[in-house]
Design an enzyme around this catalytic site. Sequence first.
Site, short mmCIF file in Angstrom:
data_model
loop_
_atom_site.label_atom_id
_atom_site.label_comp_id
_atom_site.label_asym_id
_atom_site.label_seq_id
_atom_site.Cartn_x
_atom_site.Cartn_y
_atom_site.Cartn_z
N ARG A 101 -9.33 13.82 10.22
CA ARG A 101 -9.28 12.50 10.84
C ARG A 101 -7.83 12.23 11.24
NH1 ARG A 101 -11.62 7.71 7.17
NH2 ARG A 101 -9.84 8.41 5.95
N LYS A 132 2.09 -3.88 6.41
CA LYS A 132 2.51 -3.83 5.00
C LYS A 132 4.02 -3.60 4.91
CE LYS A 132 -1.41 -4.67 3.19
NZ LYS A 132 -1.64 -6.01 2.66
N TYR A 153 -2.01 -1.43 10.72
CA TYR A 153 -2.23 -1.93 9.35
C TYR A 153 -1.05 -1.56 8.45
CZ TYR A 153 -3.73 -1.93 4.51
OH TYR A 153 -3.75 -2.12 3.15
N ASN A 212 -14.53 2.65 5.23
CA ASN A 212 -13.31 3.37 5.62
C ASN A 212 -12.85 4.31 4.54
OD1 ASN A 212 -12.56 1.86 8.11
ND2 ASN A 212 -12.72 0.17 6.66
N SER A 225 0.84 -1.20 0.00
CA SER A 225 0.00 0.00 0.00
C SER A 225 0.87 1.25 0.00
CB SER A 225 -0.86 -0.02 1.26
OG SER A 225 -1.41 1.25 1.48
N ALA A 226 0.35 2.30 -0.59
CA ALA A 226 1.04 3.59 -0.57
C ALA A 226 1.23 4.10 0.85
CB ALA A 226 0.24 4.61 -1.37
N ASP A 242 -4.53 11.08 8.92
CA ASP A 242 -4.65 11.37 7.48
C ASP A 242 -3.57 12.35 7.04
OD1 ASP A 242 -6.76 9.73 6.97
OD2 ASP A 242 -8.28 11.32 6.90
N1 LIG Z 1 -8.67 -1.69 -1.03
C1 LIG Z 1 -7.69 -0.85 -0.74
O1 LIG Z 1 -7.92 0.36 -0.65
C2 LIG Z 1 -6.28 -1.34 -0.56
C3 LIG Z 1 -5.22 -0.42 -0.63
C4 LIG Z 1 -3.92 -0.88 -0.46
C5 LIG Z 1 -3.68 -2.22 -0.20
N2 LIG Z 1 -4.73 -3.09 -0.13
C6 LIG Z 1 -4.45 -4.51 0.17
O2 LIG Z 1 -4.90 -5.30 -0.90
C7 LIG Z 1 -5.35 -6.56 -0.41
C8 LIG Z 1 -6.75 -6.81 -0.92
O3 LIG Z 1 -7.59 -5.75 -0.52
P1 LIG Z 1 -9.14 -5.71 -0.84
O4 LIG Z 1 -9.54 -4.29 -0.89
O5 LIG Z 1 -9.44 -6.59 -1.98
O6 LIG Z 1 -9.68 -6.33 0.51
P2 LIG Z 1 -10.88 -7.36 0.75
O7 LIG Z 1 -11.13 -7.38 2.22
O8 LIG Z 1 -12.01 -7.08 -0.15
O9 LIG Z 1 -10.19 -8.74 0.30
C9 LIG Z 1 -9.35 -9.48 1.16
C10 LIG Z 1 -9.86 -10.91 1.16
O10 LIG Z 1 -9.00 -11.71 1.99
C11 LIG Z 1 -9.81 -12.60 2.76
N3 LIG Z 1 -9.01 -12.97 3.93
C12 LIG Z 1 -8.65 -12.18 4.98
N4 LIG Z 1 -7.87 -12.89 5.82
C13 LIG Z 1 -7.74 -14.14 5.30
C14 LIG Z 1 -7.06 -15.30 5.71
N5 LIG Z 1 -6.36 -15.36 6.84
N6 LIG Z 1 -7.15 -16.41 4.93
C15 LIG Z 1 -7.87 -16.39 3.77
N7 LIG Z 1 -8.54 -15.31 3.34
C16 LIG Z 1 -8.48 -14.19 4.10
C17 LIG Z 1 -11.10 -11.84 3.02
O11 LIG Z 1 -12.20 -12.70 3.25
C18 LIG Z 1 -11.27 -11.04 1.71
O12 LIG Z 1 -12.07 -11.76 0.78
C19 LIG Z 1 -5.26 -6.50 1.11
O13 LIG Z 1 -4.05 -7.11 1.50
C20 LIG Z 1 -5.22 -5.01 1.38
O14 LIG Z 1 -4.54 -4.71 2.57
C21 LIG Z 1 -6.02 -2.68 -0.32
#
Ligand SMILES: NC(=O)c1ccc[n+]([C@@H]2O[C@H](COP(=O)([O-])OP(=O)(O)OC[C@H]3O[C@@H](n4cnc5c(N)ncnc54)[C@H](O)[C@@H]3O)[C@@H](O)[C@H]2O)c1
Length: 336
Positions: free
Chosen positions: A290, A153, A149, A198, A125-126, A293
């Site tokens: 917040r 990362k 969080y 969020n 993540s950024a 931020d």
């Molecule tokens: N969405 C964002 O804004 C964003 C930004 C930066 C990084 N990320 C990272 O990208 C990844 C995906 O994000 P997303 O937005 O698709 O989130 P999301 O919550 O929609 O998807 C994550 C999935 O992982 C599953 N999961 C969680 N813990 C698990 C485990 N122990 N075993 C198996 N499955 C598990 C959840 O059920 C979910 O389906 C994450 O690692 C998140 O931190 C997301």
Amino acid sequence: MKKVLVTGGTGYIGSHTCVELLASRYEVVIVDNLSNSTRDVVERIERISTSRVTFYEGDVTVEAEVRQLFEAHDFVGVIHFAGYKAVGESVQQPVMYYQNNLVSTMLLAKYCTLFGVNKFVFSSSATVYGDNQVPFHEGLSLLPTTNPYGETKAMSERILTDVANVTPDLGVSILRYFNPVGAHESGEIGEAPNGIPNNLMPFVTQVARGKRDKLMVFGNDYDTVDGTGVRDYIHVVDLAKGHLAALENLTAGVHMYNLGTGKGTSVLELVHAFQEATGVTIPYEIVERRAGDIAECYADVTKAERELGWRAEKGIYEMCRDAWGFESRLGALVVE
Ligand SMILES: NC(=O)c1ccc[n+]([C@@H]2O[C@H](COP(=O)([O-])OP(=O)(O)OC[C@H]3O[C@@H](n4cnc5c(N)ncnc54)[C@H](O)[C@@H]3O)[C@@H](O)[C@H]2O)c1
């Protein structure tokens, strides 16, 4: 066919990436514990792609389950999305975040090295840049993040780097996402957060369909174009395509890439773009900043363009249109 393990593949970004993998004729094995997604996403992915995926309901922090996956399949690579992602919750429940996000990364790295799986693509993540000078480029020293969080990362990046340093054939691609928004054009898959969102876009779409009265805008006194926070929004389909580019161009060693558009958009600019793209008015109220931020966050995307031949193509209008397409379809289905 080349087989890829997608952890968290029924989640928001994972599901869109599965669609892109299938379109490029990869065989897809999803493992997801459904803690933040639902099983019907598997059928939705299959409907869009007109191909099948293999789905395991499983937890990638449980070693026996991870081992079984690697024993049962011959993967060319792993794309690791599974994890928790709510910044505020991570402050309240740090151990839960460190446990889930770090143990999963360590186990997957361990089994990749044990089974000779040489491609590992990781969702970073950024946020790891902290409050650095924009635009963020991959050569910057990382600054402390303000929450567990973000630390998971940064620590995962470090763990994967250490593993790659002693595993000569292993290629690790660390993808630092900026702000993923939007949904698949079909309206079948998108972001469906539980509880209070969020992130800005799901908040906006929920206000648009009347689930919430108004949008809370956190601060209008930042040093930005209109005082509201500036972020680099990227369409989730572009982001998904970035994973394919990362997987296909992955060579041994560790490679960090920003996946963003390189363009900053303020909260109010996004609200106006949403109103224009959808014709729906978004009432909002300016409230206090917040905690944690930062004012501005946008990417320098030249490295991904140069090394992966990838760049984001969709603009803010399409991001708003597709986010609304998904949310309004969902709104019609879900009675709350
Ligand atoms: N969405 C964002 O804004 C964003 C930004 C930066 C990084 N990320 C990272 O990208 C990844 C995906 O994000 P997303 O937005 O698709 O989130 P999301 O919550 O929609 O998807 C994550 C999935 O992982 C599953 N999961 C969680 N813990 C698990 C485990 N122990 N075993 C198996 N499955 C598990 C959840 O059920 C979910 O389906 C994450 O690692 C998140 O931190 C997301």
